[in-house]
Enzyme design. Structure first.
Site, PDB file in Angstrom:
ATOM      1  N   TYR A 160       2.829   3.681 -10.966  1.00 50.14           N
ATOM      2  CA  TYR A 160       3.069   3.083  -9.646  1.00 50.14           C
ATOM      3  C   TYR A 160       3.190   4.172  -8.566  1.00 50.14           C
ATOM      4  O   TYR A 160       2.920   3.946  -7.396  1.00 50.14           O
ATOM      5  CB  TYR A 160       4.306   2.180  -9.698  1.00 50.14           C
ATOM      6  CG  TYR A 160       4.256   1.087  -8.656  1.00 50.14           C
ATOM      7  CD1 TYR A 160       3.205   0.176  -8.617  1.00 50.14           C
ATOM      8  CD2 TYR A 160       5.252   0.978  -7.683  1.00 50.14           C
ATOM      9  CE1 TYR A 160       3.150  -0.816  -7.649  1.00 50.14           C
ATOM     10  CE2 TYR A 160       5.203  -0.014  -6.718  1.00 50.14           C
ATOM     11  CZ  TYR A 160       4.156  -0.910  -6.714  1.00 50.14           C
ATOM     12  OH  TYR A 160       4.106  -1.887  -5.748  1.00 50.14           O
ATOM     13  N   LYS A 167       6.976   1.534  -1.280  1.00 50.54           N
ATOM     14  CA  LYS A 167       7.798   0.309  -1.354  1.00 50.54           C
ATOM     15  C   LYS A 167       9.269   0.619  -1.050  1.00 50.54           C
ATOM     16  O   LYS A 167       9.981  -0.214  -0.494  1.00 50.54           O
ATOM     17  CB  LYS A 167       7.669  -0.352  -2.730  1.00 50.54           C
ATOM     18  CG  LYS A 167       6.290  -0.960  -3.011  1.00 50.54           C
ATOM     19  CD  LYS A 167       5.923  -2.055  -2.044  1.00 50.54           C
ATOM     20  CE  LYS A 167       4.673  -2.808  -2.467  1.00 50.54           C
ATOM     21  NZ  LYS A 167       4.125  -3.656  -1.403  1.00 50.54           N
TER      22      LYS A 167
HETATM   23  P1  NAD Z   1      -4.213  -8.391  -3.003  1.00 52.35           P
HETATM   24  O1  NAD Z   1      -5.151  -7.263  -3.246  1.00 52.35           O
HETATM   25  O2  NAD Z   1      -4.732  -9.755  -3.177  1.00 52.35           O
HETATM   26  O3  NAD Z   1      -3.576  -8.263  -1.545  1.00 52.35           O
HETATM   27  C1  NAD Z   1      -3.423  -7.029  -0.874  1.00 52.35           C
HETATM   28  C2  NAD Z   1      -3.908  -7.265   0.533  1.00 52.35           C
HETATM   29  O4  NAD Z   1      -3.664  -6.114   1.349  1.00 52.35           O
HETATM   30  C3  NAD Z   1      -5.420  -7.542   0.588  1.00 52.35           C
HETATM   31  O5  NAD Z   1      -5.646  -8.787   1.223  1.00 52.35           O
HETATM   32  C4  NAD Z   1      -5.951  -6.404   1.450  1.00 52.35           C
HETATM   33  O6  NAD Z   1      -7.037  -6.783   2.265  1.00 52.35           O
HETATM   34  C5  NAD Z   1      -4.718  -6.105   2.290  1.00 52.35           C
HETATM   35  N1  NAD Z   1      -4.833  -4.818   2.955  1.00 52.35           N
HETATM   36  C6  NAD Z   1      -4.913  -3.579   2.403  1.00 52.35           C
HETATM   37  N2  NAD Z   1      -5.077  -2.661   3.366  1.00 52.35           N
HETATM   38  C7  NAD Z   1      -5.074  -3.328   4.560  1.00 52.35           C
HETATM   39  C8  NAD Z   1      -5.216  -2.939   5.912  1.00 52.35           C
HETATM   40  N3  NAD Z   1      -5.393  -1.666   6.260  1.00 52.35           N
HETATM   41  N4  NAD Z   1      -5.160  -3.899   6.859  1.00 52.35           N
HETATM   42  C9  NAD Z   1      -4.984  -5.209   6.543  1.00 52.35           C
HETATM   43  N5  NAD Z   1      -4.864  -5.632   5.276  1.00 52.35           N
HETATM   44  C10 NAD Z   1      -4.912  -4.702   4.298  1.00 52.35           C
HETATM   45  O7  NAD Z   1      -2.974  -8.125  -3.973  1.00 52.35           O
HETATM   46  P2  NAD Z   1      -1.520  -8.791  -4.045  1.00 52.35           P
HETATM   47  O8  NAD Z   1      -1.022  -8.450  -5.392  1.00 52.35           O
HETATM   48  O9  NAD Z   1      -1.577 -10.192  -3.609  1.00 52.35           O
HETATM   49  O10 NAD Z   1      -0.685  -7.898  -3.017  1.00 52.35           O
HETATM   50  C11 NAD Z   1       0.052  -8.451  -1.937  1.00 52.35           C
HETATM   51  C12 NAD Z   1       1.375  -7.743  -1.798  1.00 52.35           C
HETATM   52  O11 NAD Z   1       2.199  -8.061  -2.921  1.00 52.35           O
HETATM   53  C13 NAD Z   1       1.288  -6.222  -1.767  1.00 52.35           C
HETATM   54  O12 NAD Z   1       2.245  -5.718  -0.864  1.00 52.35           O
HETATM   55  C14 NAD Z   1       1.672  -5.837  -3.184  1.00 52.35           C
HETATM   56  O13 NAD Z   1       2.164  -4.524  -3.277  1.00 52.35           O
HETATM   57  C15 NAD Z   1       2.751  -6.855  -3.424  1.00 52.35           C
HETATM   58  N6  NAD Z   1       3.149  -7.060  -4.828  1.00 52.35           N
HETATM   59  C16 NAD Z   1       2.221  -7.349  -5.765  1.00 52.35           C
HETATM   60  C17 NAD Z   1       2.614  -7.534  -7.077  1.00 52.35           C
HETATM   61  C18 NAD Z   1       1.610  -7.848  -8.161  1.00 52.35           C
HETATM   62  O14 NAD Z   1       1.956  -7.686  -9.339  1.00 52.35           O
HETATM   63  N7  NAD Z   1       0.418  -8.302  -7.832  1.00 52.35           N
HETATM   64  C19 NAD Z   1       3.973  -7.425  -7.417  1.00 52.35           C
HETATM   65  C20 NAD Z   1       4.903  -7.148  -6.430  1.00 52.35           C
HETATM   66  C21 NAD Z   1       4.473  -6.973  -5.124  1.00 52.35           C
END
Ligand code: NAD
Length: 260
Positions: A160, A167
């Site tokens: 990570y 984060k």
């Molecule tokens: P995802 O890839 O579907 O979503 C990430 C989004 O960030 C995408 O839509 C991407 O276009 C956007 N993004 C990245 N750079 C960008 C920029 N410069 N401008 C605008 N948008 C931008 O993946 P996800 O897992 O749905 O992630 C969403 C959030 O949840 C993130 O913050 C991720 O760290 C967090 N998260 C995910 C998990 C997991 O296990 N999937 C767990 C905890 C937290």
């Protein structure tokens, strides 16, 4: 349920739908189901096409969709100006955006580059502050801002790396923002989601290992679903959580309470 949430006709901006697996899409679906007026932002044309494909499944739904690259102040300002001018009051924001360079997740943490560190911070942590500031003039009725975080902010989780540091900054930013805008009736909270298979998760090299470990170790003995994260998001966006701000709320089957 809808009456309890009081989200009907509320203008909620959802940032971060890349495809139908995105956590943001799960939240958007839940918001639509309770009658909220969802406004979407997207970064790339590819995401827009995928979003439009999902939205086409809904009859009579033509939400406002606006381009917003959170690495650019101009793009953020422009997006929220357009949203504010078109919908008037913004009642809530879902910031579900993060990114780090692949090499910074694959390499040893000690090898993190200056650029890679700054980029992960800029995209994944600073963006929340910039978005809140751009939205604030339109949040005239108070409101709720939520962001998505992960346990890697506070514990070392394999692979990570630089994202864990981003984060940690995001969670600290939630507290400082909450303190700063609480007087305007705006609440700011983070949801710490358990591991969910999405596009972003694919970038974490040991992701499948993490899924298995959570299933084995979490008190609920399973991984969480996007619907569970979406349900808690509705609560955090709604007046049901009116007394809560500056918090990190875990939706992880209880995994974070366990020892190793
Ligand atoms: P995802 O890839 O579907 O979503 C990430 C989004 O960030 C995408 O839509 C991407 O276009 C956007 N993004 C990245 N750079 C960008 C920029 N410069 N401008 C605008 N948008 C931008 O993946 P996800 O897992 O749905 O992630 C969403 C959030 O949840 C993130 O913050 C991720 O760290 C967090 N998260 C995910 C998990 C997991 O296990 N999937 C767990 C905890 C937290």
């Amino acid at each position: 349920m809808d009456n309890l949430l009081q989200l009907k006709d509320k203008n909620i901006v959802v940032m971060g739908v890349a495809n139908d697996r995105s956590i943001a899409w799960g939240i958007a679906k839940a918001l639509i189901s309770v009658g909220a007026n969802v406004i979407f932002t997207y970064r790339k044309e590819r995401s827009l096409m995928k979003l439009e494909k999902q939205l086409a499944k809904y009859e009579n739904l033509q939400p406002l969709v606006v381009q917003c690259d959170v690495n650019s102040d101009e793009s953020i300002q422009q997006a929220f100006k357009e949203i504010g001018e078109k919908v008037g009051t913004i009642h809530g924001i879902v910031h579900s955006v993060a990114f780090a360079h692949a090499e910074d997740l694959k390499n040893r943490f000690i090898e993190t580059s200056r650029d890679g560190y700054a980029f992960a911070q800029d995209t994944s942590a600073y963006s929340l502050i910039a978005v809140a500031n751009a939205a604030r003039p339109y949040m005239t009725d108070g409101g709720s801002i939520i962001t998505m975080t992960y346990l890697g902010a506070e514990r070392v989780l394999e692979g990570y790396n630089v994202m864990g540091v981003a984060k940690a900054a995001l969670e600290a930013s939630v507290r400082y923002l909450a303190s700063d805008v609480g007087g305007d009736g705006i609440r700011v909270n983070a949801i710490s989601a358990g591991a969910i298979k999405t596009l972003a998760a694919k970038g974490v090299p040991s992701f499948n290992k993490i899924l298995n470990k959570m299933e084995e170790t979490a008190p609920l003995k399973r991984n969480v679903t996007p619907e569970e994260v979406a349900n808690m998001s509705l609560v955090m966006l709604s007046p049901l959580s009116s007394g809560v701000t500056g918090e990190v709320i875990y939706v992880d089957g209880g995994y974070h309470i366990m020892g190793v």
